[in-house]
Design an enzyme around this catalytic site. Structure first.
Site, PDB file in Angstrom:
ATOM      1  N   LYS A  10       0.819  -1.217   0.000  1.00  0.00           N
ATOM      2  CA  LYS A  10       0.000   0.000   0.000  1.00  0.00           C
ATOM      3  C   LYS A  10       0.858   1.275   0.000  1.00  0.00           C
ATOM      4  O   LYS A  10       2.074   1.221   0.237  1.00  0.00           O
ATOM      5  CB  LYS A  10      -0.941  -0.035   1.214  1.00  0.00           C
ATOM      6  CG  LYS A  10      -1.954  -1.192   1.165  1.00  0.00           C
ATOM      7  CD  LYS A  10      -2.956  -1.091   2.305  1.00  0.00           C
ATOM      8  CE  LYS A  10      -3.963  -2.231   2.253  1.00  0.00           C
ATOM      9  NZ  LYS A  10      -5.042  -2.052   3.271  1.00  0.00           N
ATOM     10  N   TYR A  50     -12.445  -2.509  -3.928  1.00  0.00           N
ATOM     11  CA  TYR A  50     -12.988  -2.606  -2.570  1.00  0.00           C
ATOM     12  C   TYR A  50     -14.508  -2.485  -2.543  1.00  0.00           C
ATOM     13  O   TYR A  50     -15.076  -2.050  -1.527  1.00  0.00           O
ATOM     14  CB  TYR A  50     -12.370  -1.524  -1.686  1.00  0.00           C
ATOM     15  CG  TYR A  50     -10.957  -1.822  -1.216  1.00  0.00           C
ATOM     16  CD1 TYR A  50     -10.690  -2.916  -0.385  1.00  0.00           C
ATOM     17  CD2 TYR A  50      -9.888  -0.993  -1.561  1.00  0.00           C
ATOM     18  CE1 TYR A  50      -9.411  -3.174   0.078  1.00  0.00           C
ATOM     19  CE2 TYR A  50      -8.598  -1.250  -1.097  1.00  0.00           C
ATOM     20  CZ  TYR A  50      -8.367  -2.349  -0.283  1.00  0.00           C
ATOM     21  OH  TYR A  50      -7.098  -2.604   0.180  1.00  0.00           O
ATOM     22  N   PHE A  58     -15.530   3.516   7.051  1.00  0.00           N
ATOM     23  CA  PHE A  58     -14.140   3.800   6.702  1.00  0.00           C
ATOM     24  C   PHE A  58     -13.901   3.888   5.202  1.00  0.00           C
ATOM     25  O   PHE A  58     -12.760   4.076   4.766  1.00  0.00           O
ATOM     26  CB  PHE A  58     -13.216   2.741   7.321  1.00  0.00           C
ATOM     27  CG  PHE A  58     -13.504   1.326   6.891  1.00  0.00           C
ATOM     28  CD1 PHE A  58     -13.010   0.820   5.705  1.00  0.00           C
ATOM     29  CD2 PHE A  58     -14.296   0.498   7.692  1.00  0.00           C
ATOM     30  CE1 PHE A  58     -13.271  -0.489   5.311  1.00  0.00           C
ATOM     31  CE2 PHE A  58     -14.571  -0.816   7.301  1.00  0.00           C
ATOM     32  CZ  PHE A  58     -14.057  -1.303   6.108  1.00  0.00           C
ATOM     33  N   GLU A 127      -9.581 -10.876  -7.438  1.00  0.00           N
ATOM     34  CA  GLU A 127      -8.598  -9.798  -7.282  1.00  0.00           C
ATOM     35  C   GLU A 127      -7.440  -9.929  -8.266  1.00  0.00           C
ATOM     36  O   GLU A 127      -6.939  -8.929  -8.770  1.00  0.00           O
ATOM     37  CB  GLU A 127      -8.093  -9.780  -5.828  1.00  0.00           C
ATOM     38  CG  GLU A 127      -9.195  -9.358  -4.857  1.00  0.00           C
ATOM     39  CD  GLU A 127      -8.756  -9.352  -3.400  1.00  0.00           C
ATOM     40  OE1 GLU A 127      -7.592  -9.675  -3.108  1.00  0.00           O
ATOM     41  OE2 GLU A 127      -9.602  -9.000  -2.554  1.00  0.00           O
TER      42      GLU A 127
HETATM   43  P1  CMP Z   1      -7.485  -4.519   3.552  1.00  0.00           P
HETATM   44  O1  CMP Z   1      -7.060  -5.908   3.850  1.00  0.00           O
HETATM   45  O2  CMP Z   1      -6.822  -3.840   2.420  1.00  0.00           O
HETATM   46  O3  CMP Z   1      -9.062  -4.526   3.271  1.00  0.00           O
HETATM   47  C1  CMP Z   1      -9.884  -3.423   3.544  1.00  0.00           C
HETATM   48  C2  CMP Z   1      -9.175  -2.342   4.300  1.00  0.00           C
HETATM   49  O4  CMP Z   1     -10.025  -1.439   4.952  1.00  0.00           O
HETATM   50  C3  CMP Z   1      -8.364  -2.982   5.395  1.00  0.00           C
HETATM   51  O5  CMP Z   1      -7.262  -3.639   4.847  1.00  0.00           O
HETATM   52  C4  CMP Z   1      -8.073  -1.799   6.282  1.00  0.00           C
HETATM   53  O6  CMP Z   1      -6.916  -1.097   5.872  1.00  0.00           O
HETATM   54  C5  CMP Z   1      -9.298  -0.960   6.052  1.00  0.00           C
HETATM   55  N1  CMP Z   1     -10.156  -1.063   7.230  1.00  0.00           N
HETATM   56  C6  CMP Z   1     -10.765  -2.143   7.685  1.00  0.00           C
HETATM   57  N2  CMP Z   1     -11.451  -1.862   8.791  1.00  0.00           N
HETATM   58  C7  CMP Z   1     -11.251  -0.574   9.037  1.00  0.00           C
HETATM   59  C8  CMP Z   1     -11.678   0.302  10.045  1.00  0.00           C
HETATM   60  N3  CMP Z   1     -12.472  -0.111  11.030  1.00  0.00           N
HETATM   61  N4  CMP Z   1     -11.268   1.569   9.976  1.00  0.00           N
HETATM   62  C9  CMP Z   1     -10.478   1.982   8.962  1.00  0.00           C
HETATM   63  N5  CMP Z   1     -10.040   1.181   7.972  1.00  0.00           N
HETATM   64  C10 CMP Z   1     -10.421  -0.080   8.025  1.00  0.00           C
END
Ligand code: CMP
Length: 141
Positions: A10, A50, A58, A127
């Site tokens: 990221k 996403y 979020f 993905e």
């Molecule tokens: P990722 O595995 O990329 O998948 C979705 C992303 O959303 C996750 O990693 C986090 O970086 C983000 N994410 C998930 N839950 C939260 C949260 N409660 N607050 C902020 N970001 C979140």
């Protein structure tokens, strides 16, 4: 089973010059890189990737973060690669990730957690196809 999974380094980890260490961690753990590119995600690309999180509190923050700088998108291949990658990453929240995992080492908070990895065979297939043509994923392992 021999699997492939999608990994994203990221914008936080790319910006902090951790690409090499993260790739080395995968390789040293026995996962092979079979496709890789550095890209800057558009809002549309980030939303599509996403899509399952649209409407979550979020989501806007996630979009802003994932489009804030370049990412490295890669396909990892190996025995049980999907679960193995999830173990190497650690918990989504870096504060809860086991010491030594990628998120513990390079993540800071849940919204800036250094790496993404597919969470199931179905999401891995989706993905990988989202970012790579089938013929861009090389046969290895
Ligand atoms: P990722 O595995 O990329 O998948 C979705 C992303 O959303 C996750 O990693 C986090 O970086 C983000 N994410 C998930 N839950 C939260 C949260 N409660 N607050 C902020 N970001 C979140």
């Amino acid at each position: 089973a021999l699997e492939q999974t999608l990994s994203i380094i990221k914008p936080d980890a790319v910006g902090e010059n951790h690409i090499g260490e993260i790739v080395a961690h995968f390789e040293q753990a026995g996962l092979s890189i079979v496709a890789m590119k550095m890209i800057r995600l558009s809002r549309e690309q980030a939303e599509g990737f996403y899509a399952e999180h649209i409407g979550r509190p979020f989501f806007e923050g996630l979009m802003n973060f994932m489009t804030s700088g370049p990412v490295v998108v890669q396909v990892l291949s190996g025995e049980n690669a999907i679960q193995r990658n999830r173990e190497l990453m650690g918990a989504t929240d870096p504060a809860k990730a086991e010491p030594g995992t990628l998120r513990a080492r390079f993540g800071s908070i849940v919204s800036a957690n250094a790496v993404h990895g597919s969470d199931s065979p179905v999401s891995a297939a989706r993905e990988i196809a989202y970012f790579f043509d089938q013929d861009a994923v090389l046969l290895r392992n």
